[in-house]
Each structure stands twice: as structure tokens, then as C-alpha cells.
Design an enzyme around this catalytic site. Structure first.
Site, short mmCIF file in Angstrom:
data_model
loop_
_atom_site.label_atom_id
_atom_site.label_comp_id
_atom_site.label_asym_id
_atom_site.label_seq_id
_atom_site.Cartn_x
_atom_site.Cartn_y
_atom_site.Cartn_z
N CYS A 144 0.74 -1.20 0.04
CA CYS A 144 -0.04 -0.08 -0.06
C CYS A 144 0.71 1.32 0.14
O CYS A 144 1.80 1.43 0.75
CB CYS A 144 -0.96 0.16 1.30
SG CYS A 144 -1.88 1.45 1.40
N CYS A 166 -4.61 0.25 -0.05
CA CYS A 166 -5.44 -0.79 0.61
C CYS A 166 -6.93 -0.02 0.99
O CYS A 166 -6.92 1.14 0.94
CB CYS A 166 -4.59 -1.25 1.92
SG CYS A 166 -4.56 -0.16 3.16
N CYS A 189 -6.19 11.08 -7.17
CA CYS A 189 -5.35 9.80 -6.50
C CYS A 189 -4.46 10.44 -5.30
O CYS A 189 -4.13 11.39 -5.41
CB CYS A 189 -4.52 9.38 -7.47
SG CYS A 189 -3.28 7.96 -6.90
N CYS A 265 -30.25 38.80 -7.81
CA CYS A 265 -29.43 39.32 -6.62
C CYS A 265 -29.70 38.49 -5.35
O CYS A 265 -29.25 38.55 -4.28
CB CYS A 265 -29.75 40.88 -6.32
SG CYS A 265 -31.39 41.41 -5.92
N HIS A 270 -38.32 42.56 -5.79
CA HIS A 270 -38.43 44.06 -5.69
C HIS A 270 -38.51 44.89 -6.79
O HIS A 270 -38.29 46.03 -7.12
CB HIS A 270 -36.85 44.68 -5.27
CG HIS A 270 -35.82 44.12 -5.97
ND1 HIS A 270 -35.14 44.55 -7.42
CD2 HIS A 270 -34.74 43.15 -5.57
CE1 HIS A 270 -34.26 44.31 -7.52
NE2 HIS A 270 -33.90 43.06 -6.82
N CYS A 302 -18.29 67.52 23.70
CA CYS A 302 -17.78 68.23 24.54
C CYS A 302 -16.49 68.82 24.34
O CYS A 302 -15.39 68.14 23.67
CB CYS A 302 -17.35 67.24 26.04
SG CYS A 302 -16.70 68.01 27.30
N CYS A 315 -31.38 74.89 29.97
CA CYS A 315 -30.75 76.18 29.53
C CYS A 315 -29.42 75.93 28.77
O CYS A 315 -29.18 74.70 28.41
CB CYS A 315 -30.37 77.14 30.67
SG CYS A 315 -29.10 76.41 31.70
N CYS A 324 -15.20 64.17 33.34
CA CYS A 324 -15.00 65.31 32.59
C CYS A 324 -15.58 66.27 33.45
O CYS A 324 -14.81 67.18 33.79
CB CYS A 324 -15.40 65.24 31.45
SG CYS A 324 -14.92 66.81 30.46
N CYS A 332 -21.79 78.34 21.91
CA CYS A 332 -20.65 78.85 21.49
C CYS A 332 -19.48 77.60 21.96
O CYS A 332 -18.32 77.59 21.39
CB CYS A 332 -20.15 79.98 21.89
SG CYS A 332 -19.75 80.10 23.60
#
Length: 573
Positions: A144, A166, A189, A265, A270, A302, A315, A324, A332
Site C-alpha cells: 500500500c 489498501c 489519486c 441578486c 423588488h 464636549c 438652558c 470630565c 458657542c
């Protein structure tokens, strides 16, 4: 002046084709109509349940079907026919014919062309070598090539290359290849230097029952997945395949499982929107870009930590979240310590107003305003797209209920056979199909260029007329029918209801035929001026009282309709 009910009843008496979007030779503006005594009565409307969104059988609408639905039995039969044809014409075994077909993606004509042009080249490219002329010697032993043990020749096998292995090694080699996937169909093979192919005859002789079953599944799949004219139905759990004929430009396919999809698709059907627009719309619905647009339009960073902050009340004094905790002015974005009565106090900011006049904040404000408009536009179209999808799903559930329960009950109340009530099923099928079309027109409208004002106005007019007609039909089928379902005895005006519902079905079909035709033509019927004028009669389009006497001018003779003076009921959006 005739009433809406009279108008729609009259529409029911005109006969015509049931093809929803047929591409016949008739005048494109001709009105498609409903004939209550036509072949529609003979058509079957069996509802087939499915988990998908498109679980309704629309095959009742006759049209030239440019595809064939294939079951597993059909696929196996086609494979056997092709194998027999190749085996007979080329004088080779069926195992070799199967190998050739797998290699050439089941293209019979290509095999014929290349085989008769250069048989030797085809054999070497496929690994289809001639069988050995001398068999293994009887009663002797051979080694084999994998485990290097000696075995009697009757326990060894080889492909056409004569490399002996074999049975145990062959079985392990084949099992590993099959578990690796469909590449086992072109198994070579085990000898690294050999290109001889291993046929299905050796698989059947040496593989286990489980591996043979897997190999058989791969073999069936190859006919569908390697063939450019065939693909599986994309519905979850569906085992049907579709063989498609490319002679037609219509890519809509309805499987036996009742799922409708686009062949090109593989998304849900559609038409009339093209696949590129659908792909962009689906990507937009799932992409993070819309989240970023919303953040840009409704928040500001921020000034210190740059985290986006949404201001929903209060406000202008903002305090960023810990750690932070920076305090700043919303207008502004300056430090709040620099603000006071001289800057306008808590509810205004003179610095911001002054800077805005000087143009300091122009670019940022423009960017934010554009993002806000983008979000508003997307929200407008998406809400209507999604709403029509939900309405369609509800209509499909109502149709299933109608077919399974209400139709029989109504037949008993009215003392009429169910075959005489098929106009109700026809109406529900029309509603479901129109909801699908209307849903995708909102994706189309989203990507329609803003600068093409004439096209946009014409599109919105056609869309509004179609939507208005659909709402009237849906209301009639959903609400007015309940009167007869709840009745204990036949009502005298049922025939009037029949005429009205059939007429609404016919008129709505015509509205949507015009809409589909216009979109598939790229709204090319609109001329450069796109003027609105009186043109044609109401029967040309089959509109209701709100659309009669109005028409759209601009090469739009096929759309005998108008953009002028449509009220809110007709616009629908």
C-alpha cells in the site's frame, strides 16, 4: 356625476388579462381590468404557509414563466439524463461522464465542443485517464502506498493510474476528503504526483454509508451551485431549486414554497426597483452611517473630552458627565466661566450670535444642518418603507385567515359556492403584491436625484395615485367585507359589494401597472418641461373621483394621469 362606488363597479365589468405586469404588445396605457366570470374562477388559490415575509402564492396571476422550479427528484432526474447523454455520445462510463459534468459545471454543449476538439487535452485536464490494461496479478501481494503494509491484491484498489492502496487507507482518504467539503467531487489519486481522478464508482465501493450519503448530497448541490442557470431558493429551510431562462428581462421568481425573490441578486422580489438601488438601501438600513448622521445632527462634542452630548431640554449651561465634568455653553462651546450677563445670560449667547454673523460657525452649522436634513429625509422614506412591509405582512395573515376560515363561512352565509367568491382572494393577492411594489418605490424615491424636479414630481404623482387606490382597495377588503362575514343571512347588496371590490382590484392594478412601467423606464416619459395639462379621460387610467379629468403631459400618453391639485387623500404620503 357618478359616485366612486359607481365608478369602481363599472370598472369590474371590463375584461382583460390578469397578468400583473405583463409585457404584451397592447398599448401601454390600456386599462387592465377584472372579469369576475373569467378564468380567474377556475384558478386555484391554495395558501402555502411559510416563515418568510413573502409567503403568498401569486401564481394565480398568469404570465409567461421564464423559470422552472426543481425538487430534489427533478434534479436527480436531470443529472441522470445529462450523464446518460454524455456517456452515450462520448462512449465513456457513467462515472466518467459524471466527472466530466462536474468539471464543466454541467454544461453539456461545452463538453461536446471541447471533447471533439481535443479529447486527449480534456482527459488530462480533468484527470480522466484510460483504464489500466493489465489488472493486479491474482494471488500476489502488493505494498500500500500510504501505510506501506503488504496486502493481497483483492484488498487493494487503484484509480486509472494503477497506484495501489489498501481498502482501509482508501476509506480514510475518501472520508477525510468528503468531510472537507464539495471538493471531494474532483478527488484525485492519493499519490502526490498523480492527477488521476477518483470516480463515484470507487466512492460507492470504498466509502462508508454515511460518507456515501454526504457525497451524494454534494453531487446534487453541484448541479445547482455550479450551474449558472440554476440556484437554490433563498428562503430558509426550502429545498427547491430554480432553473432560470435568461431570455426575459424579468428576474422575479416565485418558488413552490411561496417565497418570491429576485433571481439576479437573491434578495426578496423588488420589481420595479433595480438590484443596485436595493443593495444600497439594504446596506443603508443596516449601516452605522445613519447612527453617525443622527449623532452629528442632534449632538455636539464636549469641548474638553470630545464625547458627543445631546441637549434635550434646559438652558445653555451644559455639564459633561463624570469624570470630565466640564461646564460649557451649548451654543458657542466656550467655558461657562466666561459667560454671564454680558454674554446673554442662561438662555442666549451673544458670543455665538456675533460669531455666527462673522461666519465663524458657518461651516460647522452647515455640516450639522446637512446631517439633520439627511436624517429627516431617510426617516421619511424608511418609515413608509417599513410601514408598507408591516401592512403587507398583515395582509398575508388576513389572506391566510380568509382562505382557511372566512371563505367557507361566507359561502355558507351567502349560499354560494366558494368558486364564486374567488374575487375576494384576487383582491387580497392584489393588495399583497401592491404593498410589495409600493414598499420598494420608497427606496426608489430616496435615491431619486433632488435636482430632477420634473421626474420627482411625476414619480410622486404616480406613487400617490397608486397608494390612494391601494388604500381604498385595502379598506374595502378589510373593513367592508366584515359586514357580510358578521351577517346571519344573505344581504341583498352583496352583488354591489362584489362589483365594487372587483372594480377596485382592477383599478388598483392599473395604477400600479402605470407606476411599475414608469419606474422601469426610468421615468423617461417625462419631457423637459414636464407640464401638467388635461389629457385623456379618467377611464384611460381608471382613477377614482379625485383623479378624473386630470392628466400628466410630457410624453406620458401611456400614463393618462395628472400631477395637478391632488388632495391629501390621494397623496398618501
Amino acid at each position: 356625476m357618478e359616485s366612486d362606488d359607481d365608478f369602481y363597479m363599472n370598472g369590474a365589468n371590463e375584461s382583460g388579462e390578469d397578468d400583473f405586469y405583463s409585457e404584451g404588445d397592447d398599448d401601454a396605457g390600456a386599462m387592465a381590468t377584472y372579469d369576475d366570470d373569467s378564468d380567474a374562477d377556475d384558478a386555484g388559490y391554495e395558501f402555502i404557509g411559510h416563515d418568510s415575509d413573502d409567503s403568498v402564492d401569486f401564481t394565480s396571476h398568469s404570465h409567461r414563466q421564464n423559470y422552472t422550479i426543481l425538487s430534489e427528484v427533478d434534479i436527480r432526474q436531470r443529472q441522470e439524463d445529462d450523464i446518460t447523454r454524455i456517456s452515450t455520445v462520448l462512449s465513456i462510463s457513467e462515472a466518467e461522464a459524471g466527472i466530466l459534468l462536474c468539471h464543466y459545471n454541467w454544461n453539456v454543449s461545452k463538453i461536446h465542443d471541447e471533447w471533439f476538439a481535443d479529447e486527449e487535452k480534456v482527459r488530462w485536464s480533468v484527470g480522466l485517464l484510460d483504464k489500466r490494461a493489465v489488472p493486479f496479478p491474482d494471488g500476489s501481494e502488493m505494498t500500500c502506498g500510504i501505510c506501506f503494509d503488504n496486502y493481497p491484491c483483492d484488498l487493494l484498489h487503484a484509480a486509472a493510474c494503477d497506484h495501489p492502496f489498501c481498502n482501509s487507507c482508501w476509506s480514510g482518504y475518501i472520508s477525510t476528503a468528503i468531510n472537507d467539503g464539495p471538493g471531494c467531487l474532483m478527488l484525485r489519486c492519493p499519490d502526490p504526483s498523480c492527477a488521476a481522478v477518483v470516480g463515484q464508482d470507487m466512492i460507492n465501493a470504498l466509502a462508508s454509508a454515511e460518507d456515501r450519503e454526504k457525497y451524494s448530497r454534494y453531487f446534487i448541490r453541484s448541479y445547482v451551485e455550479d450551474n449558472r442557470k440554476t440556484k437554490w431558493c433563498p428562503a430558509p429551510g426550502c429545498d427547491y431549486a430554480v432553473d432560470f431562462n435568461f431570455d426575459s428581462g424579468n428576474y422575479d421568481v416565485t418558488c413552490h414554497c411561496s417565497y418570491s425573490f429576485c433571481w439576479n441578486c437573491s434578495e426578496e422580489a423588488h420589481r420595479p426597483v433595480d438590484c443596485e438601488t436595493v443593495a444600497k438601501w439594504i446596506l443603508k438600513n443596516s449601516a452605522e452611517s445613519e447612527n453617525m448622521n443622527w449623532i452629528l445632527a442632534n449632538s455636539k462634542p464636549c469641548p474638553k473630552c470630545k464625547r458627543p452630548i445631546e441637549k434635550n431640554h434646559g438652558c445653555m449651561h451644559m455639564t459633561c458627565t463624570p469624570p470630565c465634568k466640564f461646564e460649557f455653553c451649548w451654543l458657542c462651546l466656550g467655558a461657562w466661566t466666561d459667560h454671564g450677563e454680558v454674554t446673554g445670560g442662561y438662555y442666549a449667547c451673544n458670543r455665538y450670535e456675533t460669531a455666527k454673523k462673522e461666519g465663524t460657525f458657518d461651516e460647522e452649522e452647515k455640516r450639522r444642518e446637512l446631517a439633520k436634513l439627511s436624517v429627516e429625509k431617510y426617516t421619511h422614506y424608511y418609515e413608509r418603507w417599513a410601514t408598507n412591509q408591516l401592512s403587507r405582512q398583515k395582509a398575508m395573515a388576513d389572506l391566510q385567515q380568509m382562505q382557511s376560515v372566512h371563505l367557507e363561512k361566507l359561502s355558507e352565509i351567502l349560499c354560494q359556492p366558494e368558486s364564486q367568491l374567488k374575487f375576494i382572494i384576487e383582491a387580497w393577492l392584489q393588495i399583497i403584491e401592491c404593498r410589495r411594489v409600493l414598499k420598494w418605490t420608497y427606496a426608489y424615491g430616496f435615491y431619486l436625484p433632488e435636482e430632477e424636479h420634473t421626474k420627482r414630481h411625476f414619480f410622486e404623482y404616480l406613487q400617490g395615485e397608486a397608494e390612494s387606490g391601494l388604500e381604498r382597495l385595502h379598506r374595502c377588503a378589510e373593513k367592508e367585507l366584515q359586514v357580510y362575514l358578521n351577517a346571519e343571512a344573505p344581504l341583498k347588496d352583496f352583488n354591489e359589494f362584489r362589483s365594487k371590490l372587483a372594480g377596485l382590484t382592477s383599478v388598483t392594478r392599473t395604477f400600479f401597472e402605470n407606476l411599475v412601467r414608469a419606474l422601469e423606464n426610468g421615468l423617461s416619459d417625462v419631457n423637459s418641461r414636464g407640464a401638467c395639462s388635461r389629457m385623456g379621460s379618467s377611464k384611460g387610467l381608471g382613477g377614482g373621483s379625485n383623479s378624473r379629468g386630470r392628466s400628466w403631459k410630457g410624453k406620458a400618453s401611456t400614463h393618462r394621469s395628472s400631477c395637478s391639485n391632488r388632495n391629501n387623500e390621494d397623496s398618501g404620503h
